[in-house]
Design a protein around this motif. Sequence first.
Motif, PDB file in Angstrom:
ATOM      1  N   THR A 172       0.832  -1.184   0.000  1.00  0.00           N
ATOM      2  CA  THR A 172       0.000   0.000   0.000  1.00  0.00           C
ATOM      3  C   THR A 172       0.871   1.239   0.000  1.00  0.00           C
ATOM      4  OG1 THR A 172      -1.658   1.298   1.228  1.00  0.00           O
ATOM      5  CG2 THR A 172      -0.165  -0.084   2.532  1.00  0.00           C
ATOM      6  N   CYS A 173       0.468   2.258  -0.759  1.00  0.00           N
ATOM      7  CA  CYS A 173       1.177   3.540  -0.758  1.00  0.00           C
ATOM      8  C   CYS A 173       0.361   4.594  -0.020  1.00  0.00           C
ATOM      9  CB  CYS A 173       1.466   3.991  -2.185  1.00  0.00           C
ATOM     10  SG  CYS A 173       2.431   2.781  -3.128  1.00  0.00           S
ATOM     11  N   ARG A 174      -0.624   4.149   0.744  1.00  0.00           N
ATOM     12  CA  ARG A 174      -1.370   5.025   1.639  1.00  0.00           C
ATOM     13  C   ARG A 174      -0.600   5.144   2.944  1.00  0.00           C
ATOM     14  NH1 ARG A 174      -6.584   6.684   2.182  1.00  0.00           N
ATOM     15  NH2 ARG A 174      -7.238   5.465   0.368  1.00  0.00           N
ATOM     16  N   GLU A 175      -0.336   6.371   3.396  1.00  0.00           N
ATOM     17  CA  GLU A 175       0.475   6.539   4.600  1.00  0.00           C
ATOM     18  C   GLU A 175      -0.202   5.899   5.810  1.00  0.00           C
ATOM     19  OE1 GLU A 175       1.058  10.558   5.731  1.00  0.00           O
ATOM     20  OE2 GLU A 175      -1.051  10.953   6.091  1.00  0.00           O
ATOM     21  N   ASP A 176       0.619   5.424   6.760  1.00  0.00           N
ATOM     22  CA  ASP A 176       0.096   4.727   7.925  1.00  0.00           C
ATOM     23  C   ASP A 176      -0.882   5.592   8.722  1.00  0.00           C
ATOM     24  OD1 ASP A 176       1.695   2.644   7.150  1.00  0.00           O
ATOM     25  OD2 ASP A 176       2.719   2.430   9.078  1.00  0.00           O
ATOM     26  N   GLN A 177      -0.617   6.902   8.790  1.00  0.00           N
ATOM     27  CA  GLN A 177      -1.490   7.770   9.563  1.00  0.00           C
ATOM     28  C   GLN A 177      -2.914   7.738   9.009  1.00  0.00           C
ATOM     29  OE1 GLN A 177      -0.502   9.584  12.405  1.00  0.00           O
ATOM     30  NE2 GLN A 177      -2.734   9.695  12.600  1.00  0.00           N
ATOM     31  N   SER A 178      -3.037   7.647   7.688  1.00  0.00           N
ATOM     32  CA  SER A 178      -4.363   7.569   7.070  1.00  0.00           C
ATOM     33  C   SER A 178      -5.084   6.286   7.471  1.00  0.00           C
ATOM     34  CB  SER A 178      -4.238   7.654   5.549  1.00  0.00           C
ATOM     35  OG  SER A 178      -5.489   7.524   4.921  1.00  0.00           O
ATOM     36  N   THR A 246      26.675   0.431 -14.999  1.00  0.00           N
ATOM     37  CA  THR A 246      26.824  -0.273 -16.275  1.00  0.00           C
ATOM     38  C   THR A 246      25.529  -0.347 -17.061  1.00  0.00           C
ATOM     39  OG1 THR A 246      26.517  -2.387 -15.120  1.00  0.00           O
ATOM     40  CG2 THR A 246      28.782  -1.634 -15.476  1.00  0.00           C
ATOM     41  N   VAL A 247      24.358  -0.309 -16.371  1.00  0.00           N
ATOM     42  CA  VAL A 247      23.071  -0.240 -17.061  1.00  0.00           C
ATOM     43  C   VAL A 247      22.233   0.841 -16.390  1.00  0.00           C
ATOM     44  CG1 VAL A 247      23.140  -2.687 -17.692  1.00  0.00           C
ATOM     45  CG2 VAL A 247      21.900  -1.977 -15.637  1.00  0.00           C
ATOM     46  N   PRO A 248      21.264   1.411 -17.112  1.00  0.00           N
ATOM     47  CA  PRO A 248      20.455   2.471 -16.516  1.00  0.00           C
ATOM     48  C   PRO A 248      19.721   2.006 -15.258  1.00  0.00           C
ATOM     49  CG  PRO A 248      20.154   2.421 -18.885  1.00  0.00           C
ATOM     50  CD  PRO A 248      20.944   1.196 -18.543  1.00  0.00           C
ATOM     51  N   GLY A 249      19.734   2.877 -14.251  1.00  0.00           N
ATOM     52  CA  GLY A 249      18.950   2.663 -13.039  1.00  0.00           C
ATOM     53  C   GLY A 249      17.894   3.744 -12.956  1.00  0.00           C
ATOM     54  N   LEU A 250      16.634   3.347 -12.781  1.00  0.00           N
ATOM     55  CA  LEU A 250      15.546   4.308 -12.754  1.00  0.00           C
ATOM     56  C   LEU A 250      14.645   4.055 -11.556  1.00  0.00           C
ATOM     57  CD1 LEU A 250      15.760   3.282 -16.105  1.00  0.00           C
ATOM     58  CD2 LEU A 250      14.788   5.582 -16.161  1.00  0.00           C
ATOM     59  N   HIS A 251      14.173   5.151 -10.982  1.00  0.00           N
ATOM     60  CA  HIS A 251      13.286   5.068  -9.832  1.00  0.00           C
ATOM     61  C   HIS A 251      11.866   5.340 -10.276  1.00  0.00           C
ATOM     62  CE1 HIS A 251      10.967   6.654  -6.452  1.00  0.00           C
ATOM     63  NE2 HIS A 251      11.697   5.861  -5.713  1.00  0.00           N
ATOM     64  N   LEU A 252      10.913   4.552  -9.765  1.00  0.00           N
ATOM     65  CA  LEU A 252       9.497   4.768 -10.025  1.00  0.00           C
ATOM     66  C   LEU A 252       8.782   5.122  -8.730  1.00  0.00           C
ATOM     67  CD1 LEU A 252       8.745   1.755 -12.385  1.00  0.00           C
ATOM     68  CD2 LEU A 252       8.916   4.151 -13.038  1.00  0.00           C
ATOM     69  N   SER A 253       7.705   5.872  -8.852  1.00  0.00           N
ATOM     70  CA  SER A 253       6.900   6.186  -7.676  1.00  0.00           C
ATOM     71  C   SER A 253       6.390   4.904  -7.036  1.00  0.00           C
ATOM     72  CB  SER A 253       5.726   7.075  -8.054  1.00  0.00           C
ATOM     73  OG  SER A 253       4.775   6.344  -8.818  1.00  0.00           O
ATOM     74  N   CYS A 254       6.042   5.004  -5.775  1.00  0.00           N
ATOM     75  CA  CYS A 254       5.523   3.844  -5.048  1.00  0.00           C
ATOM     76  C   CYS A 254       4.344   3.220  -5.787  1.00  0.00           C
ATOM     77  CB  CYS A 254       5.100   4.289  -3.642  1.00  0.00           C
ATOM     78  SG  CYS A 254       4.423   2.976  -2.604  1.00  0.00           S
ATOM     79  N   GLU A 255       3.436   4.070  -6.264  1.00  0.00           N
ATOM     80  CA  GLU A 255       2.239   3.567  -6.933  1.00  0.00           C
ATOM     81  C   GLU A 255       2.570   2.872  -8.242  1.00  0.00           C
ATOM     82  OE1 GLU A 255       1.229   6.931  -4.222  1.00  0.00           O
ATOM     83  OE2 GLU A 255       2.713   6.636  -5.815  1.00  0.00           O
ATOM     84  N   TYR A 257       5.530   1.728  -9.285  1.00  0.00           N
ATOM     85  CA  TYR A 257       6.368   0.546  -9.067  1.00  0.00           C
ATOM     86  C   TYR A 257       5.488  -0.638  -8.664  1.00  0.00           C
ATOM     87  CZ  TYR A 257      10.275  -2.352  -7.558  1.00  0.00           C
ATOM     88  OH  TYR A 257      11.182  -3.371  -7.449  1.00  0.00           O
ATOM     89  N   GLY A 258       4.543  -0.376  -7.768  1.00  0.00           N
ATOM     90  CA  GLY A 258       3.632  -1.446  -7.360  1.00  0.00           C
ATOM     91  C   GLY A 258       2.797  -1.973  -8.507  1.00  0.00           C
ATOM     92  N   LEU A 259       2.375  -1.068  -9.417  1.00  0.00           N
ATOM     93  CA  LEU A 259       1.615  -1.487 -10.599  1.00  0.00           C
ATOM     94  C   LEU A 259       2.421  -2.478 -11.431  1.00  0.00           C
ATOM     95  CD1 LEU A 259      -0.598  -1.226 -12.806  1.00  0.00           C
ATOM     96  CD2 LEU A 259       0.603   0.844 -13.583  1.00  0.00           C
ATOM     97  N   LEU A 260       3.674  -2.134 -11.738  1.00  0.00           N
ATOM     98  CA  LEU A 260       4.507  -3.039 -12.541  1.00  0.00           C
ATOM     99  C   LEU A 260       4.751  -4.354 -11.818  1.00  0.00           C
ATOM    100  CD1 LEU A 260       7.241  -0.724 -14.137  1.00  0.00           C
ATOM    101  CD2 LEU A 260       5.044  -1.458 -15.090  1.00  0.00           C
ATOM    102  N   ALA A 261       4.977  -4.291 -10.508  1.00  0.00           N
ATOM    103  CA  ALA A 261       5.253  -5.513  -9.746  1.00  0.00           C
ATOM    104  C   ALA A 261       4.048  -6.453  -9.766  1.00  0.00           C
ATOM    105  CB  ALA A 261       5.639  -5.153  -8.311  1.00  0.00           C
ATOM    106  N   ARG A 262       2.841  -5.913  -9.592  1.00  0.00           N
ATOM    107  CA  ARG A 262       1.649  -6.766  -9.600  1.00  0.00           C
ATOM    108  C   ARG A 262       1.421  -7.374 -10.979  1.00  0.00           C
ATOM    109  NH1 ARG A 262      -0.012  -2.320  -6.617  1.00  0.00           N
ATOM    110  NH2 ARG A 262      -1.171  -1.450  -8.396  1.00  0.00           N
ATOM    111  N   LEU A 263       1.615  -6.568 -12.018  1.00  0.00           N
ATOM    112  CA  LEU A 263       1.456  -7.096 -13.374  1.00  0.00           C
ATOM    113  C   LEU A 263       2.443  -8.233 -13.644  1.00  0.00           C
ATOM    114  CD1 LEU A 263       1.023  -3.741 -15.346  1.00  0.00           C
ATOM    115  CD2 LEU A 263      -0.770  -5.451 -14.917  1.00  0.00           C
ATOM    116  N   ALA A 264       3.703  -8.014 -13.235  1.00  0.00           N
ATOM    117  CA  ALA A 264       4.722  -9.048 -13.479  1.00  0.00           C
ATOM    118  C   ALA A 264       4.451 -10.293 -12.650  1.00  0.00           C
ATOM    119  CB  ALA A 264       6.100  -8.483 -13.175  1.00  0.00           C
ATOM    120  N   GLU A 265       4.094 -10.103 -11.395  1.00  0.00           N
ATOM    121  CA  GLU A 265       3.872 -11.237 -10.495  1.00  0.00           C
ATOM    122  C   GLU A 265       2.726 -12.120 -10.983  1.00  0.00           C
ATOM    123  OE1 GLU A 265       3.647 -11.755  -5.682  1.00  0.00           O
ATOM    124  OE2 GLU A 265       2.437 -10.157  -6.580  1.00  0.00           O
TER     125      GLU A 265
END
Length: 524
Positions: A172-178, A246-255, A257-265
């Motif tokens: 989840t990318c919803r903050e714990d306080q929420s 040696t290869v490109p490193g890229l950062h994705l937002s939490c949301e 990144y999670g989208l790609l991870a769920r699709l791949a999984e």
Amino acid sequence: MMKRIPASASFALLALTAFHAGPGAGDAAAQTFPTDDPVIRLMWEEGMGDGSQAFDLSQALMDSIGPRLMGSPSFDAAGDWLLARYAEWGIEAEKQEYGTWIGWERGYSHIDLTAPRVRSLEGMMLAWSPGTDGPVEADVELLPQAGSREEFDAWLLSVSGKAVLISFPEPTCREDQSWEDHATPETVERMRAGRDEARGAWFSGMRNAGGDFAQRIADAGAVALLTGRWSQGWGVDKIFSSPTRTVPGLHLSCEDYGLLARLAERGQSPRVRIDARAEFLGDVPAFNVVGRIPGVELPDEYVLLSAHLDSWDGASGATDNGTGTIMMLEAMRLLKAAYPNPRRTILVGHWGGEEQGLIGSTAFAADNPEAVDGLQAAFNQDNGTWRIDYIRMQGFTGAGAHFGRWFSNIPVEITGHIELDIPGVPETGGSDHMSFICVPAPGFRLQSNYPDYRQYTWHTNRDTFDKVVFDDLRNNATLAAMLAYQASEDPERVPRDMRVLPAGPRGGPGQWPQCRPPRRSAGG
């Protein structure tokens, strides 16, 4: 011919300036002067009133120059900009080179999901990453939860030509306080238990893969490494350096990144298009910017204002450490205007390489032994906006008496917010004040409120100009100027006696990990 500013733009700028100025910002009469000292009065009037330059200086540094990654052209430009400001004010300043660093210039980053649907993703290239040399398309693979190094090595045979997700995908990318504010206690408990279980399994797989797994993925032919480091705040991510060069490193937002991870999984065949540009510039000079107002009675004794100039470059480096930079820059301007002939020499250090392990301030301490030997006090600031509210004496047993005298001459509107920890204990981490405590020489951290800094701006993609609270920045710059003035005029030296702490990592100067010889290059 004079250019007209559109009415909407003019109104927006006026509103922003007024908002940051705050009510009564120009009212220099609204204070309690504990003494008739004309220097203190002039510093207040110039620093807290309409004469303050904190807003304009901040906007130029954070918006126009922007992030100041060590070794980048922007870091060099920021050094030149500081030198130009000091020259305008008649303050001596120079770049002090101490080694070299990796020269690298960021270009643009475009990352798009092309299958199973089309979506532009929120992400950017990591620092010191190679670019893609034009657009590339690749299927996305998720790092496996390998049971052993051998199992991981077998999986490596499948990664050639793919973009690999190598960070833990947050459930989840919803903050714990929420969650705590709106969900039932049972739901919160279930969320946390599930997250803890998933995180434990993920990091167990990483350990099994081996500490060099990112480089091995690159060597196996992956076209990109994709990361996601969530700060646990709304829409905020930690953005650091590339896992390999040696290869490109890229950062994705939490949301995203999670989208790609769920699709791949779930075997839904995610595919991305990446176009990321960067250029390595070879070894470039590493430097600090050091300014001085010479002392007239005790020129070989020193008061030092300290803040690091470099930043990560996921955003603008506003609160880490643009605010500290502007605080000390503006404090020097106030000192030059109100106290141009100090008793002791007043120095300012705008350090390079704090983010790489305090290397700029450590090099300064090694290369300028006369300044360290003659140091009356160093005042360092490095944690974002908000008023200074805490100063630890760092275990210097005689420092509290000096701060007591200095504070007695500073308006209570400033000192009333501040807790003094006397005698305190030396920090074993932190920022550039450690480079002086290690000697040991009196170094103190002017500390602001931490929690939302850690969650929302420290090393994140949201560390931008709009987060600065200018009432507080003016307050902090005026405090730094007044402290430097008081320390310069003090008839006594701040003693270097320190508390004796238990043996071990906290055992004393020279035994902490931060107390080490200066690092002169990216290689060591």
